[in-house]
Design an enzyme around this catalytic site. Sequence first.
Site, PDB file in Angstrom:
ATOM      1  CG  ASP A 167      -1.726   0.915   1.575  1.00  0.00           C
ATOM      2  OD1 ASP A 167      -2.003   1.595  -0.259  1.00  0.00           O
ATOM      3  OD2 ASP A 167      -2.574   1.070   2.126  1.00  0.00           O
TER       4      ASP A 167
ATOM      5  N   GLY B 179       0.665   3.687   1.473  1.00  0.00           N
ATOM      6  CA  GLY B 179       0.750   5.056   2.587  1.00  0.00           C
ATOM      7  C   GLY B 179      -0.001   6.282   2.972  1.00  0.00           C
ATOM      8  N   GLY B 180      -1.221   6.429   1.866  1.00  0.00           N
ATOM      9  CA  GLY B 180      -1.503   7.453   1.911  1.00  0.00           C
ATOM     10  C   GLY B 180      -2.524   7.037   3.122  1.00  0.00           C
ATOM     11  CG  PHE B 181      -5.999   3.629   5.067  1.00  0.00           C
ATOM     12  CD1 PHE B 181      -6.762   4.517   4.585  1.00  0.00           C
ATOM     13  CD2 PHE B 181      -5.297   3.304   6.666  1.00  0.00           C
ATOM     14  CE1 PHE B 181      -7.748   4.396   6.141  1.00  0.00           C
ATOM     15  CE2 PHE B 181      -6.078   3.192   7.513  1.00  0.00           C
ATOM     16  CZ  PHE B 181      -7.061   3.313   7.358  1.00  0.00           C
TER      17      PHE B 181
ATOM     18  CG  ASP C  44      -4.879   6.683  -2.620  1.00  0.00           C
ATOM     19  OD1 ASP C  44      -4.590   6.509  -1.556  1.00  0.00           O
ATOM     20  OD2 ASP C  44      -6.452   6.088  -2.194  1.00  0.00           O
TER      21      ASP C  44
ATOM     22  CD  GLN D 185     -10.098   7.220  -2.148  1.00  0.00           C
ATOM     23  OE1 GLN D 185     -11.261   7.405  -1.656  1.00  0.00           O
ATOM     24  NE2 GLN D 185      -9.144   6.578  -1.586  1.00  0.00           N
TER      25      GLN D 185
ATOM     26  N   GLY E 127     -11.369   4.122   0.525  1.00  0.00           N
ATOM     27  CA  GLY E 127     -12.274   4.999   1.229  1.00  0.00           C
ATOM     28  C   GLY E 127     -13.432   4.122   1.325  1.00  0.00           C
TER      29      GLY E 127
ATOM     30  CG  ASP F  25      -5.574  -4.816   3.239  1.00  0.00           C
ATOM     31  OD1 ASP F  25      -6.302  -4.583   2.018  1.00  0.00           O
ATOM     32  OD2 ASP F  25      -5.088  -5.219   3.703  1.00  0.00           O
TER      33      ASP F  25
ATOM     34  CB  CYS G  34      -9.784 -25.548  12.760  1.00  0.00           C
ATOM     35  SG  CYS G  34      -8.049 -24.439  12.286  1.00  0.00           S
TER      36      CYS G  34
ATOM     37  CB  CYS H   2      -5.147 -24.236  12.497  1.00  0.00           C
ATOM     38  SG  CYS H   2      -5.214 -24.202  13.864  1.00  0.00           S
TER      39      CYS H   2
ATOM     40  CB  CYS I 184      -7.229 -26.308  15.321  1.00  0.00           C
ATOM     41  SG  CYS I 184      -8.598 -24.958  16.499  1.00  0.00           S
TER      42      CYS I 184
ATOM     43  CG  HIS J 203      -7.512 -20.536  15.089  1.00  0.00           C
ATOM     44  ND1 HIS J 203      -8.604 -21.722  14.046  1.00  0.00           N
ATOM     45  CD2 HIS J 203      -8.558 -19.780  15.102  1.00  0.00           C
ATOM     46  CE1 HIS J 203      -9.290 -22.037  14.754  1.00  0.00           C
ATOM     47  NE2 HIS J 203      -9.777 -20.256  14.578  1.00  0.00           N
TER      48      HIS J 203
HETATM   49 ZN    ZN Z   1      -7.487 -24.117  14.661  1.00  0.00          ZN
END
Ligand code: ZN
Length: 370
Positions: A89, A91-93, A143, A185, A212, A262, A300, A302, A305, A331
């Site tokens: 990104d 970095g505007g935000f 932006d 935007q 935005g 994201d 799950c 993972c 878990c 997780h």
């Molecule tokens: Zn998990």
Amino acid sequence: MEFQVIRKDGNARYGILRGTHGETETPCFMPVGTLGAVKGVTWDRIGQMGYSLVLSNVYHLYLRPGLEILQEAGGIHPFTGWKGLILTDSGGFQVFSLSKLMKITEDGIYFKSHIDGSEHFFSPEFVVEFEEKIGVDIGMVLDECTPYPATYEYAKHSMERTVRWALRSIRARTTDKTAIFAIVQGGVYNDLRLKCVEMLSELPFEGFAIGGLSVGEPKDEMYRITRLVASQLPEDKPRYLMGVGKPEDILEAVEAGVDMFDCVIPTRNARNGTLFTSRGKINIKAAKFKRDFSPVDPECDCYTCKNFSRAYLRHLYVSGEINAAILNTIHNLHFYGRLMKDIREAIKKGKFQEFKRNFLEKYSSQEGSG
Ligand SMILES: [Zn+2]
């Protein structure tokens, strides 16, 4: 960068995005690695969870470690050790949300570092140069992020500037190794959003982001703008909804035709003890988990878990043990990775609507929000 839509189910799309450092299937979720690391997990774990594209941030990398060190290291990939794709990104935000914004002019943004108060300047050209020099796969243009609420006049002005800056960003390019995405935007105003899409679509960007949103507007506004913008963006380019979001938001946006996401939610929530499960979120701090020797989510598979109980994770969390952040992050990122995989499978089978309905029904059935 190459992007290919392979299958459509309604407006939902399954595709593949290929860049200099690998490829990812879409729709995809990008874990946030603001400072060149995803908080709480090492890169090998990120890779094992099936992620091949992560997000970082020009504002943060520019302040620390800085361009010189990144260049000396040979770029962001050798410096961080991450082998996959990186999107930054601009970095505007962050300039708006984190730093002390000094002023915005047609030239760019003057701001003070949130770390030491030092004064800096970002122009659209500088952001592209920075992204190319550190060798990211996808760079976002600088932006002007329209806040919410904003008047029509304000939103119009900042949208038009965002388009002018996008044009300057394209002109500043020197290599096609770093793909450049534009950002739509226009606040919550339909005509401004449409105008912005129309003007940006004429420029040779490799992808388009919807910016935005998720800045405090009501959910139905976010969904409405997402549907409107996604429906007008070029079919053959990836669409990225910035900073979104929750599982239910991702499902809505995928339905509208968005390909990339994201959000800090899975990693930040993990560090705060909030864990995602197929039956909704739980807060591992809750006293009711003291003697709960079942896994976070029985469905799950993972590492967390498969090996640890809610009681153990609660104990780690309330004791301030660093493993709490690590295991919770594993997780939550696994949960998001699995969600995106299931979404892609559903689109491929032409069953996205069915998947969305079933997921949400179960997700809201929860034993409580913890
Ligand atoms: Zn998990």
